[in-house]
Design an enzyme around this catalytic site. Structure first.
Site, PDB file in Angstrom:
ATOM      1  N   CYS A   1      26.833  17.420  32.272  1.00 49.22           N
ATOM      2  CA  CYS A   1      27.980  18.116  32.849  1.00 49.22           C
ATOM      3  C   CYS A   1      28.209  19.472  32.206  1.00 49.22           C
ATOM      4  O   CYS A   1      29.213  20.129  32.473  1.00 49.22           O
ATOM      5  CB  CYS A   1      29.238  17.258  32.750  1.00 49.22           C
ATOM      6  SG  CYS A   1      29.693  16.820  31.055  1.00 49.22           S
TER       7      CYS A   1
ATOM      8  N   HIS B   1      35.290  29.133  28.308  1.00 42.10           N
ATOM      9  CA  HIS B   1      36.075  28.468  29.353  1.00 42.10           C
ATOM     10  C   HIS B   1      36.474  29.423  30.479  1.00 42.10           C
ATOM     11  O   HIS B   1      36.557  29.021  31.639  1.00 42.10           O
ATOM     12  CB  HIS B   1      37.298  27.796  28.737  1.00 42.10           C
ATOM     13  CG  HIS B   1      36.942  26.583  27.951  1.00 42.10           C
ATOM     14  ND1 HIS B   1      36.487  25.425  28.538  1.00 42.10           N
ATOM     15  CD2 HIS B   1      36.927  26.362  26.622  1.00 42.10           C
ATOM     16  CE1 HIS B   1      36.226  24.533  27.597  1.00 42.10           C
ATOM     17  NE2 HIS B   1      36.475  25.075  26.440  1.00 42.10           N
TER      18      HIS B   1
ATOM     19  N   GLU C   1      27.450  15.357  22.950  1.00 40.17           N
ATOM     20  CA  GLU C   1      27.593  16.781  22.648  1.00 40.17           C
ATOM     21  C   GLU C   1      27.530  17.088  21.159  1.00 40.17           C
ATOM     22  O   GLU C   1      27.686  18.234  20.749  1.00 40.17           O
ATOM     23  CB  GLU C   1      28.906  17.318  23.242  1.00 40.17           C
ATOM     24  CG  GLU C   1      30.120  16.472  22.936  1.00 40.17           C
ATOM     25  CD  GLU C   1      31.321  16.807  23.812  1.00 40.17           C
ATOM     26  OE1 GLU C   1      31.369  17.914  24.364  1.00 40.17           O
ATOM     27  OE2 GLU C   1      32.217  15.951  23.930  1.00 40.17           O
TER      28      GLU C   1
ATOM     29  N   ASP D   1      28.797  22.388  24.294  1.00 40.23           N
ATOM     30  CA  ASP D   1      29.064  22.120  22.878  1.00 40.23           C
ATOM     31  C   ASP D   1      27.790  21.714  22.134  1.00 40.23           C
ATOM     32  O   ASP D   1      27.610  22.062  20.970  1.00 40.23           O
ATOM     33  CB  ASP D   1      30.126  21.035  22.724  1.00 40.23           C
ATOM     34  CG  ASP D   1      31.541  21.611  22.753  1.00 40.23           C
ATOM     35  OD1 ASP D   1      31.706  22.809  22.463  1.00 40.23           O
ATOM     36  OD2 ASP D   1      32.492  20.869  23.074  1.00 40.23           O
TER      37      ASP D   1
END
Length: 575
Positions: free
Chosen positions: A503, A191, A432, A456
């Protein structure tokens, strides 16, 4: 003499500045028996006063950079530092037990922290435990004469050096002064790396030893293009990298000429290039980079950047601002994706052996339907101001999607029955989890769209933590096994007349883009800073050739490296 660090290139660009060590210092101490309690109490009050002055300055800076709401946490910390009960107990401990101020502070605050953490039925009081822990660390640093890092007080150009950066840490970096960063751990899809791209801050992650190799104030070069950092570079090296920075700036200027163009391939096919955002403030970057939509609004950042659960009205205003700002272009909002490495101090989650495989995302929403319904109502209200779509994260089964959709349908009907205006919202899901991809044909009957979350999907497919540099070699976005899951998903949606977007960070990966074009991906959503260079690449490619490339990658390739070689060959042939 120059030394170097090798890591993972996380965010494009080159930063040249002095190192700022964002590392907690050693706050250990020895318990001592004292004879002069008055002197220890004076030491305590001096540390309290110094902490107050420091926090007041931090609060002012935070208010200026982040806004009054974000700065309120520091007001809570200032209140704790003036709490007569807390201070009185520490003084009594020093006098009665004849211990040094450090020991008195630790024993009393540990007691308060345990008491508040035990209030499991009161989230607000549990949050106070974290506040006391933070305040204790600050006071202890002054007692020990050790300096705590205070990023909010940075007022000159620096390169941040840290073991890791949380999403909220990264989001609060002031781009006027923070020119780049390097971390010990993390991967390209961690992240902190994703946020660095959103903020357009050059970054290198997963260096393993940045915090042990760099000293505060040392000159550094962070090369986010190649995943390299130089410590104490020579004048000639600084000059060389300044030229590289200028060349990259010139390349960006060329890409910028495409800002107002549609994304059209060499053979005239249009693809939607969308952006991923975390807060309404990211909207400027989307517009400046020519985004044709927002393919992922990470709504959890509204929760992570707050000191308590955001109300329905607060969420509505945030969603409305983004939807209106996109002027009719679609905005896809992911419902709250909390859990894993995204925690909320005011929403305690159970301790888990494998939090990425546990109670997170839609699993929390379906369990805490009060939170879920509040968010859905805010989204429904915002839908009349533009084009809004909603997607649910971490869906593993058809039953989960149906349950989430039923709650959405119920809230929508309530609004319609109340005579409130609601827009035409598409409802989809994140793809995911490999198990979900395997039944994409079944799920496609119920969703309006899929959005493939490759960050993921890759870590679950290869059983490799995406933030662990020790298994970074298993981050293989071009592996045929993963490409087959992506193809299965796209084909399933198209068979039902639906669309599929992506995404995950793979959507802006210049090696992956040609294959994804060939697989028929409809929307590519990425960090806004990747849009223009991706548009530039797509303009040079023919979709018919890319379909042949994708077919070879899925059926003939055996390894990640095989696919890279195929892409390089195909792209070179196009240019």
């Amino acid at each position: 003499m120059t030394s170097s660090l090798k890591g993972i290139a996380a965010s494009d660009g080159i930063a040249i500045a002095k190192a700022y060590m964002l590392v907690d210092p050693d706050l250990s101490f020895d318990k001592k028996e004292i004879t002069d309690a008055d002197t220890e109490i004076k030491r305590l009050h001096k540390a309290l006063d110094d902490s107050k002055a420091e926090l007041q300055l931090i609060k002012e800076k935070a208010t200026e950079n982040l806004g009054a709401d974000e700065a309120e946490v520091f007001e809570a910390h200032l209140t704790i530092l003036s709490d007569p009960e807390l201070i009185g107990n520490i003084e009594d401990k020093i006098k009665t037990d004849k211990v040094n101020a450090e020991e008195g502070l630790k024993e009393v605050t540990d007691s308060f922290i345990s008491m508040f953490e035990g209030m499991t039925d009161n989230a607000y009081m549990q949050e106070r435990a974290g506040d006391i822990r933070d305040v204790t660390k600050r006071v202890m640093s002054h007692l020990l004469g050790v300096e705590l890092p205070n990023p909010a007080l940075i007022d000159s150009e620096v390169v941040i050096v840290a073991h890791d950066l949380t999403p909220s840490d990264t989001a609060q970096l002031d781009r006027r002064f923070v020119k780049g960063f390097i971390t010990d751990i993390g991967g390209r899809t961690s992240h902190s790396a994703i946020m660095s791209r959103t903020l357009e801050i050059p970054a290198v992650v997963g260096s393993e030893k940045a915090t042990t190799s760099v000293k505060n104030g040392q000159m550094m070069i962070v090369d986010g293009l190649n995943g390299i950092a130089l410590i104490d570079p020579s004048e000639s090296e600084i000059s060389e990298y300044q030229k590289k920075a200028e060349a990259f700036k010139a390349q960006k200027a060329e890409w910028d000429k495409l800002r107002n163009e549609r994304t059209i391939t060499k053979d005239g096919v249009h693809f939607d290039l969308a952006a991923n955002i975390g807060t309404p403030d990211d909207l400027t970057g989307v517009i400046d980079n020519g985004g044709e939509a927002i393919g992922l609004f990470r709504s959890e950042f509204l929760y992570m950047n707050a000191s308590e659960l955001p109300s329905e009205d607060e969420q509505f205003e945030a969603y409305k601002k983004v939807v209106e700002g996109m002027k009719g272009k679609q905005v896809v909002v992911r419902t709250m994706d909390i859990g894993g490495d995204k925690e909320l101090p005011y929403l305690p989650l159970p301790e888990e052996m494998n939090p990425f495989l546990g109670y997170r995302a839609i699993r929390i929403s379906l369990d805490r339907t009060d939170l879920f319904r509040t968010q859905l109502r805010a989204l429904l209200r915002a839908s009349e101001f533009g084009t809004l779509a909603i997607m649910f994260p971490m869906i593993a089964t058809v039953a989960e999607f149906k349950q989430a959709r039923a709650i959405y349908d119920d809230e929508r009907q309530k609004m319609v029955d109340a005579g409130k205006k609601v827009g035409d919202i598409q409802v989809g899901m994140m793809m995911e989890i490999p198990a979900a991809a395997e039944i994409a044909d079944k799920l496609a009957k119920y969703v309006d769209f899929f959005s493939i979350g490759t960050n993921d999907l890759i870590q679950y497919s290869f059983a490799a933590d995406r933030g662990n540099e020790k298994v970074a070699y298993l981050y293989q976005p071009y592996n045929p096994s993963l490409l087959r899951l992506i193809k299965r998903t796209i084909d399933a949606s198209h068979a039902e007349g639906k669309w599929t977007g992506m995404c995950g960070e793979m959507a802006g990966d210049q090696t992956a883009v040609p294959i994804l074009m060939g697989l028929g991906l409809d929307e590519f959503s990425m960090s806004a800073t990747s849009i223009l260079k991706t548009r530039s690449l797509m303009k040079k490619l023919d979709t018919n050739d890319m379909k042949k490339l994708a077919e070879r990658a899925v059926t003939e390739a055996e390894t990640n490296e095989d696919v890279i070689a195929m892409v390089n060959e195909a792209v070179n042939a196009e240019n």
